[in-house]
Design an enzyme around this catalytic site. Structure first.
Site, PDB file in Angstrom:
ATOM      1  N   SER A 145       0.852  -1.188   0.000  1.00  0.00           N
ATOM      2  CA  SER A 145       0.000   0.000   0.000  1.00  0.00           C
ATOM      3  C   SER A 145       0.884   1.232   0.000  1.00  0.00           C
ATOM      4  O   SER A 145       2.017   1.204   0.513  1.00  0.00           O
ATOM      5  CB  SER A 145      -0.912   0.021   1.225  1.00  0.00           C
ATOM      6  OG  SER A 145      -1.519   1.291   1.387  1.00  0.00           O
ATOM      7  N   TYR A 158      -1.574  -0.781  10.143  1.00  0.00           N
ATOM      8  CA  TYR A 158      -1.726  -1.042   8.717  1.00  0.00           C
ATOM      9  C   TYR A 158      -0.486  -0.578   7.959  1.00  0.00           C
ATOM     10  O   TYR A 158       0.084  -1.323   7.148  1.00  0.00           O
ATOM     11  CB  TYR A 158      -2.973  -0.337   8.187  1.00  0.00           C
ATOM     12  CG  TYR A 158      -3.226  -0.552   6.717  1.00  0.00           C
ATOM     13  CD1 TYR A 158      -3.718  -1.762   6.250  1.00  0.00           C
ATOM     14  CD2 TYR A 158      -2.967   0.457   5.793  1.00  0.00           C
ATOM     15  CE1 TYR A 158      -3.945  -1.970   4.898  1.00  0.00           C
ATOM     16  CE2 TYR A 158      -3.195   0.262   4.437  1.00  0.00           C
ATOM     17  CZ  TYR A 158      -3.682  -0.947   3.995  1.00  0.00           C
ATOM     18  OH  TYR A 158      -3.894  -1.142   2.647  1.00  0.00           O
TER      19      TYR A 158
END
Length: 253
Positions: A145, A158
């Site tokens: 990501s 995350y």
């Protein structure tokens, strides 16, 4: 174009039941690959398998919780027995279900995100790596990501987990290069999927995020297909250890 063909290849895609994983799986089938479809949602996988089979390709549906090591090992063994080989792996399963300031975060939440985004990837790669190394070829795509590339307030677990995925990608690229196995990371920017619907459907939250993106909008799962096909195919035959960022220009700031 022949460079982007995946004929006679078999691809294993985790998180294949929806979003980016589903789009990538169907796109691989369009380019000639057979698919091993992995996620926890058997019904949704059946729908994806139907799309793959309409394209004339084989789809092996293997519902699996990728955070369970023994289940992953069994899935990989079943896939190899059923289709003979695995040429491409897309580690797409992942995500997070919460956003919270770091000092307010429960450690159990940190562990849950790490299990899904890091441990599950390790399980898959350790299960399939020896097979690819023995065959002397293969392409691994670890979906990370843009959050891995900078600070991401309220999303510390995350972001850290995706940074770990990028680091693992680089290390395995070096370890496996001489064996002919390529390992690259795909880093989507903020992409509108079911997992983050609560953000992109909220006008204020969405605006605060897209204001930071030079292209001024969310990405779509479909826009991750081209980069994934590139990394899976011979078009990227001299690329390993690379992090391919597809983020509307966000990381250029």
């Amino acid at each position: 174009m022949p460079l982007f063909e995946l004929s006679d290849k078999t691809a294993l895609v985790t998180g294949a039941s929806r979003g980016i994983g589903r789009m990538i799986a169907v796109a691989f089938a369009e380019r000639g690959a057979d698919l091993v479809l992995v996620s926890r949602n058997a019904d949704a996988l059946a729908d994806v398998a139907a799309e793959v089979e309409l394209l004339g390709r084989t789809a092996l549906v293997l519902p699996t919780d990728v955070t369970h090591r023994s289940a992953v090992e069994e899935t990989v063994a079943t896939a190899i027995d059923g289709l003979g080989q695995i040429d491409i792996v897309v580690n797409n399963a992942g995500g997070t279900s919460f956003a919270v300031p770091f000092t307010e975060m429960r450690f159990s939440g940190w562990e849950k995100v790490m299990h899904l985004n890091v441990d599950a990837m390790v399980h898959v790669l350790q299960a399939v790596g020896p097979h690819m190394i023995e065959r002397g070829s293969g392409s691994v795509i670890n979906v990370a990501s843009v959050a891995a590339l900078g600070g991401t307030p309220t999303l510390a677990p995350y972001a850290a987990s995706k940074a770990a995925a990028v680091s693992l990608t680089r290390t395995l690229a070096l370890e496996w290069a001489e064996s002919g196995v390529r390992v690259n990371a795909l880093c989507p920017g903020w992409t509108a999927t079911d997992l983050n619907r609560v953000l992109w459907e909220d006008p204020d939250a969405s605006r605060s995020m897209t204001d930071e993106i030079p292209m001024g909008r969310w990405g779509t799962p479909e826009e991750m297909v081209g980069p994934a096909v590139f990394l899976a195919s011979e078009a990227s035959s001299y690329m390993t250890g690379h992090t391919l960022v597809v983020d509307g220009g966000l990381s250029a700031r």
